[in-house]
Motif scaffolding. Structure first.
Motif, PDB file in Angstrom:
ATOM      1  N   UNK A  38       0.959  -1.214   0.000  1.00 35.96           N
ATOM      2  CA  UNK A  38       0.038  -0.080  -0.216  1.00 35.96           C
ATOM      3  C   UNK A  38       0.956   1.168   0.025  1.00 35.96           C
ATOM      4  N   UNK A  39       0.598   2.123  -0.779  1.00 39.07           N
ATOM      5  CA  UNK A  39       1.448   3.400  -0.685  1.00 39.07           C
ATOM      6  C   UNK A  39       0.396   4.577  -1.209  1.00 39.07           C
ATOM      7  N   UNK A  40       0.943   5.683  -1.025  1.00 40.04           N
ATOM      8  CA  UNK A  40      -0.062   6.974  -1.186  1.00 40.04           C
ATOM      9  C   UNK A  40       0.774   7.702  -2.353  1.00 40.04           C
ATOM     10  N   UNK A  41      -0.387   8.009  -3.385  1.00 40.19           N
ATOM     11  CA  UNK A  41       0.108   8.764  -4.614  1.00 40.19           C
ATOM     12  C   UNK A  41      -0.729  10.098  -4.723  1.00 40.19           C
ATOM     13  N   UNK A  42      -0.781  11.241  -5.391  1.00 36.51           N
ATOM     14  CA  UNK A  42      -1.416  11.873  -5.962  1.00 36.51           C
ATOM     15  C   UNK A  42      -1.323  11.965  -7.470  1.00 36.51           C
ATOM     16  N   UNK A  43      -2.489  11.654  -7.964  1.00 41.01           N
ATOM     17  CA  UNK A  43      -2.684  11.680  -9.414  1.00 41.01           C
ATOM     18  C   UNK A  43      -2.653  13.120 -10.170  1.00 41.01           C
ATOM     19  N   UNK A  44      -1.643  13.165 -11.014  1.00 42.03           N
ATOM     20  CA  UNK A  44      -1.431  14.456 -11.743  1.00 42.03           C
ATOM     21  C   UNK A  44      -1.689  14.183 -13.159  1.00 42.03           C
ATOM     22  N   UNK A  45      -1.716  12.866 -13.938  1.00 40.31           N
ATOM     23  CA  UNK A  45      -2.166  12.941 -15.149  1.00 40.31           C
ATOM     24  C   UNK A  45      -2.656  11.476 -15.344  1.00 40.31           C
ATOM     25  N   UNK A  46      -3.838  11.148 -16.040  1.00 36.22           N
ATOM     26  CA  UNK A  46      -4.335  10.005 -16.512  1.00 36.22           C
ATOM     27  C   UNK A  46      -4.209   9.705 -18.063  1.00 36.22           C
ATOM     28  N   UNK A  47      -3.651   8.548 -18.279  1.00 40.86           N
ATOM     29  CA  UNK A  47      -3.429   8.162 -19.897  1.00 40.86           C
ATOM     30  C   UNK A  47      -4.400   6.977 -20.212  1.00 40.86           C
ATOM     31  N   UNK A  51      -8.010   2.949 -26.309  1.00 44.84           N
ATOM     32  CA  UNK A  51      -8.257   3.333 -27.489  1.00 44.84           C
ATOM     33  C   UNK A  51      -7.182   2.763 -28.610  1.00 44.84           C
ATOM     34  N   UNK A  52      -6.203   2.689 -28.203  1.00 43.63           N
ATOM     35  CA  UNK A  52      -4.878   2.369 -29.160  1.00 43.63           C
ATOM     36  C   UNK A  52      -4.987   0.852 -29.346  1.00 43.63           C
ATOM     37  N   UNK A  53      -5.730  -0.149 -28.447  1.00 40.65           N
ATOM     38  CA  UNK A  53      -5.520  -1.252 -28.886  1.00 40.65           C
ATOM     39  C   UNK A  53      -4.802  -2.098 -27.614  1.00 40.65           C
ATOM     40  N   UNK A  54      -4.319  -1.146 -26.771  1.00 46.32           N
ATOM     41  CA  UNK A  54      -3.908  -1.700 -25.392  1.00 46.32           C
ATOM     42  C   UNK A  54      -4.789  -1.694 -24.448  1.00 46.32           C
ATOM     43  N   UNK A  55      -4.487  -2.987 -23.418  1.00 41.71           N
ATOM     44  CA  UNK A  55      -5.461  -3.292 -22.594  1.00 41.71           C
ATOM     45  C   UNK A  55      -5.006  -2.550 -21.337  1.00 41.71           C
ATOM     46  N   UNK A  56      -4.171  -1.514 -21.037  1.00 42.83           N
ATOM     47  CA  UNK A  56      -3.867  -0.844 -19.679  1.00 42.83           C
ATOM     48  C   UNK A  56      -4.066   0.485 -19.896  1.00 42.83           C
ATOM     49  N   UNK A  57      -4.132   0.866 -18.564  1.00 49.98           N
ATOM     50  CA  UNK A  57      -4.158   2.657 -18.502  1.00 49.98           C
ATOM     51  C   UNK A  57      -2.933   2.920 -17.580  1.00 49.98           C
ATOM     52  N   UNK A  58      -2.588   4.163 -17.669  1.00 48.87           N
ATOM     53  CA  UNK A  58      -1.508   4.569 -17.230  1.00 48.87           C
ATOM     54  C   UNK A  58      -1.765   5.887 -16.193  1.00 48.87           C
ATOM     55  N   UNK A  59      -1.327   5.949 -14.968  1.00 53.08           N
ATOM     56  CA  UNK A  59      -1.254   6.970 -14.079  1.00 53.08           C
ATOM     57  C   UNK A  59       0.071   7.624 -13.604  1.00 53.08           C
ATOM     58  N   UNK A  60       0.311   8.838 -13.745  1.00 59.25           N
ATOM     59  CA  UNK A  60       1.459   9.553 -13.329  1.00 59.25           C
ATOM     60  C   UNK A  60       1.007  10.182 -12.097  1.00 59.25           C
ATOM     61  N   UNK A  61       2.332  10.124 -11.206  1.00 53.69           N
ATOM     62  CA  UNK A  61       1.948  10.337  -9.714  1.00 53.69           C
ATOM     63  C   UNK A  61       2.727  11.612  -9.747  1.00 53.69           C
ATOM     64  N   UNK A  62       2.482  12.537  -8.618  1.00 48.69           N
ATOM     65  CA  UNK A  62       3.205  13.634  -8.115  1.00 48.69           C
ATOM     66  C   UNK A  62       4.609  13.347  -8.160  1.00 48.69           C
ATOM     67  N   UNK A  63       5.221  12.145  -7.569  1.00 47.85           N
ATOM     68  CA  UNK A  63       6.428  11.766  -7.417  1.00 47.85           C
ATOM     69  C   UNK A  63       7.338  11.477  -8.834  1.00 47.85           C
ATOM     70  N   UNK A  64       6.433  11.594  -9.582  1.00 46.80           N
ATOM     71  CA  UNK A  64       6.847  11.174 -11.235  1.00 46.80           C
ATOM     72  C   UNK A  64       6.864   9.900 -11.507  1.00 46.80           C
ATOM     73  N   UNK A  65       6.502   8.827 -10.554  1.00 46.57           N
ATOM     74  CA  UNK A  65       6.355   7.594 -10.892  1.00 46.57           C
ATOM     75  C   UNK A  65       5.077   7.242 -11.901  1.00 46.57           C
ATOM     76  N   UNK A  66       5.313   6.478 -12.689  1.00 42.01           N
ATOM     77  CA  UNK A  66       4.351   6.082 -13.710  1.00 42.01           C
ATOM     78  C   UNK A  66       3.902   4.705 -13.327  1.00 42.01           C
ATOM     79  N   UNK A  67       2.476   4.520 -13.183  1.00 42.82           N
ATOM     80  CA  UNK A  67       2.002   3.078 -12.909  1.00 42.82           C
ATOM     81  C   UNK A  67       1.055   2.902 -13.996  1.00 42.82           C
TER      82      UNK A  67
END
Length: 118
Positions: A38-47, A51-67
């Protein structure tokens, strides 16, 4: 004699290479899923990559880590789109993540649950 030795060394190289690649795939696809935290993140961007045929979504946190947010069959998690829709830019969440961050292979931790922080 020299030609036969050369053939054997090539065969050994192929066998060892195959074992090394199999071990790397095993570590990436099984070892990483067992790391749940479990970790705490602040979402700064959602990708949204769906729609591009991929089966995942991306979240970029305030720390710069991409999930990633994708279904994790090994964890029994099949609600990636629901979790992705719930996450809002600018909000802070306690997230349950699985996997390990391995930059060399562009592997990101996967969000499987999110709870808004108070």
């Amino acid at each position: 004699m020299k030609g036969r030795l050369k053939d054997i060394s090539g065969e050994v190289f192929v066998v060892l290479g195959t074992i090394l690649v199999a071990l790397a795939f095993f570590m990436v696809f099984t070892w990483g899923d067992k790391a749940v935290m479990m970790t705490e993140i602040t979402v700064i961007k959602k990708i949204d990559n769906s729609s591009a045929g991929n089966s995942d979504y991306r979240i970029i946190s305030e720390s710069g880590e991409e999930f990633t947010v994708r279904n994790a069959e090994s964890q029994g998690f099949y609600a990636a789109s629901k979790v992705f829709r719930m996450l809002e830019v600018g909000r802070t969440y306690q997230v349950l993540v699985t996997g390990r961050r391995i930059p060399l292979f562009s592997i990101k931790r996967n969000i499987i649950e999110a709870i808004p922080s108070q």
